[in-house]
Design an enzyme around this catalytic site. Structure first.
Site, short mmCIF file in Angstrom:
data_model
loop_
_atom_site.label_atom_id
_atom_site.label_comp_id
_atom_site.label_asym_id
_atom_site.label_seq_id
_atom_site.Cartn_x
_atom_site.Cartn_y
_atom_site.Cartn_z
N ARG A 130 0.78 -1.09 -0.57
CA ARG A 130 0.32 0.07 0.14
C ARG A 130 0.68 1.08 -0.06
O ARG A 130 1.75 1.28 0.79
CB ARG A 130 -1.05 0.19 1.37
CG ARG A 130 -1.42 1.40 1.36
CD ARG A 130 -3.25 1.60 2.49
NE ARG A 130 -2.35 0.86 3.37
CZ ARG A 130 -2.46 0.99 4.83
NH1 ARG A 130 -4.36 0.51 4.66
NH2 ARG A 130 -2.49 0.48 6.03
N ARG B 154 3.01 3.93 4.77
CA ARG B 154 3.37 4.06 7.00
C ARG B 154 5.04 3.23 7.25
O ARG B 154 4.60 2.36 6.64
CB ARG B 154 1.70 3.61 6.80
CG ARG B 154 0.41 4.93 6.98
CD ARG B 154 -0.61 4.20 6.99
NE ARG B 154 -1.23 3.15 7.67
CZ ARG B 154 -2.28 3.00 8.53
NH1 ARG B 154 -3.18 3.20 7.55
NH2 ARG B 154 -2.78 2.20 9.27
P1 AP5 Z 1 -6.71 0.27 3.21
O1 AP5 Z 1 -8.61 0.13 1.90
O2 AP5 Z 1 -5.90 1.43 2.86
O3 AP5 Z 1 -6.99 -0.80 4.10
P2 AP5 Z 1 -8.18 -0.30 5.01
O4 AP5 Z 1 -9.25 -1.73 5.72
O5 AP5 Z 1 -8.32 1.17 5.52
O6 AP5 Z 1 -6.57 -0.75 6.37
P3 AP5 Z 1 -6.17 -0.14 7.87
O7 AP5 Z 1 -4.29 -0.04 6.79
O8 AP5 Z 1 -5.93 1.31 7.04
O9 AP5 Z 1 -6.61 -0.33 8.85
P4 AP5 Z 1 -5.54 -0.06 9.73
O10 AP5 Z 1 -7.29 -0.19 10.76
O11 AP5 Z 1 -4.55 -1.22 10.09
O12 AP5 Z 1 -5.36 1.03 10.36
P5 AP5 Z 1 -5.73 3.16 11.10
O13 AP5 Z 1 -4.99 3.62 10.70
O14 AP5 Z 1 -7.35 2.72 11.03
O15 AP5 Z 1 -6.77 -0.91 1.80
C1 AP5 Z 1 -5.17 -1.75 2.22
C2 AP5 Z 1 -4.42 -1.96 0.34
O16 AP5 Z 1 -5.29 -3.09 0.14
C3 AP5 Z 1 -4.23 -0.97 -0.22
O17 AP5 Z 1 -2.85 -1.02 -0.60
C4 AP5 Z 1 -5.30 -1.36 -0.57
O18 AP5 Z 1 -5.33 -0.58 -2.69
C5 AP5 Z 1 -5.49 -3.05 -1.27
N1 AP5 Z 1 -7.01 -3.36 -1.62
C6 AP5 Z 1 -8.19 -2.80 -0.54
N2 AP5 Z 1 -9.38 -3.37 -1.03
C7 AP5 Z 1 -8.77 -4.14 -1.54
C8 AP5 Z 1 -9.44 -5.50 -2.42
N3 AP5 Z 1 -10.51 -5.97 -2.61
N4 AP5 Z 1 -8.65 -6.12 -3.73
C9 AP5 Z 1 -7.21 -6.00 -3.99
N5 AP5 Z 1 -6.94 -4.88 -2.98
C10 AP5 Z 1 -7.65 -4.00 -2.00
O19 AP5 Z 1 -5.24 2.69 12.25
C11 AP5 Z 1 -4.00 2.77 12.41
C12 AP5 Z 1 -4.01 2.74 13.85
O20 AP5 Z 1 -4.69 3.87 14.32
C13 AP5 Z 1 -4.36 1.50 14.52
O21 AP5 Z 1 -3.68 0.90 14.30
C14 AP5 Z 1 -4.70 1.94 16.36
O22 AP5 Z 1 -3.09 2.55 17.23
C15 AP5 Z 1 -4.84 3.10 15.86
N6 AP5 Z 1 -6.62 4.08 16.06
C16 AP5 Z 1 -6.60 4.13 14.49
N7 AP5 Z 1 -8.27 4.42 15.39
C17 AP5 Z 1 -8.40 3.79 16.59
C18 AP5 Z 1 -9.65 3.47 17.25
N8 AP5 Z 1 -10.97 3.68 17.15
N9 AP5 Z 1 -9.33 3.60 18.47
C19 AP5 Z 1 -7.97 2.98 18.92
N10 AP5 Z 1 -6.89 2.89 18.75
C20 AP5 Z 1 -7.03 3.39 17.23
#
Ligand code: AP5
Length: 214
Positions: free
Chosen positions: A127, A161
């Site tokens: 990604r 990231r």
């Molecule tokens: P993408 O769409 O970027 O995936 P995503 O589900 O958004 O995954 P994230 O890694 O962003 O989720 P996350 O929940 O771990 O991270 P977040 O930033 O929220 O897709 C991934 C890749 O796959 C892309 O390159 C895309 O092109 C490809 N792709 C997508 N769909 C596809 C398909 N169907 N087929 C093929 N390829 C595909 O959180 C980060 C950190 O922040 C957490 O670890 C935590 O420490 C903190 N945090 C955030 N929110 C909270 C909360 N509510 N509470 C506590 N801590 C929090």
């Protein structure tokens, strides 16, 4: 419309949010992006969140609940929004319900993207995003139309990231199964949960979601 997207890291929450944002005029609210912005500007929240995020752990519930409570009252949320990455614990889900009740709002849809954990490491390690507008891409599954140029804003500057490495992904998946997965049952009981196969190609997933949202 208020939509919540659930699914493990890499499930496609961010990718689909960006598409639905354009299609339905909803504001994408990504708690991960908001926390990364706090880390970048080295605010008190950012300093507290950085180590937890880099080790793949969730930040404290109250920190993120306070951020969301402020954000959803902003003017750009008036026409509805997509919560991408929130709630992530039962406590966050309960606090969100209380918040919505006090503001006269209600959840319209909760969509859970179901995926195989094993495929998520490959998705996450490939990604990258446009450094200027945040449009998401993938080395293999979602390339820009013109190599090295963002489809959306034309920038040639891209970023990856710091928590997108195999080891941190494992902790993020563990956190998801332990703390976030139970939310599905919570929303099933409330009668708003739908599931979509997140292993399907990106366009197909968007189509399925649009079918649910109408
Ligand atoms: P993408 O769409 O970027 O995936 P995503 O589900 O958004 O995954 P994230 O890694 O962003 O989720 P996350 O929940 O771990 O991270 P977040 O930033 O929220 O897709 C991934 C890749 O796959 C892309 O390159 C895309 O092109 C490809 N792709 C997508 N769909 C596809 C398909 N169907 N087929 C093929 N390829 C595909 O959180 C980060 C950190 O922040 C957490 O670890 C935590 O420490 C903190 N945090 C955030 N929110 C909270 C909360 N509510 N509470 C506590 N801590 C929090």
């Amino acid at each position: 419309m208020i939509l919540i997207l659930l699914g493990p890291p890499g499930a496609g929450k961010g990718t689909q949010s960006q598409r639905l944002e354009k299609q339905y005029g909803l504001k994408q609210i990504s708690t991960g992006d908001m926390l990364r912005a706090e880390v970048a500007r080295q605010s008190d929240i950012g300093v507290q969140a950085k180590t937890l995020m880099e080790s793949g752990q969730l930040v404290p519930d109250q920190m993120i609940i306070d951020i969301i409570a402020r954000r959803i009252t902003d003017k750009d949320c008036e026409n509805g929004f997509i919560l991408d990455g929130f709630p992530r614990t039962i406590q966050q889900a309960q606090s969100l319900d209380a918040l919505f009740e006090s503001q006269g709002k209600a959840i319209d849809h909760v969509i859970e993207l179901t995926v195989d954990d094993d495929a998520m490491v490959k998705r996450i390690s490939g990604r990258y995003t446009c450094a200027k507008c945040g449009e998401g891409y993938h080395d293999e599954f979602l390339k820009p139309e013109k190599d090295g140029v963002c489809n959306h804003c034309g920038s040639t500057d891209f970023t990856r990231r710091s928590d997108d490495n195999a080891e941190t992904v494992k902790s993020r998946l563990q956190e998801y199964h332990q703390k976030t997965a139970p939310i599905s049952d919570y929303y099933k009981t409330e009668g708003v949960l739908r599931t979509v196969d997140g292993m399907a190609p990106i366009d197909k997933v968007t189509e399925e979601m649009s079918g649910i949202l109408g």
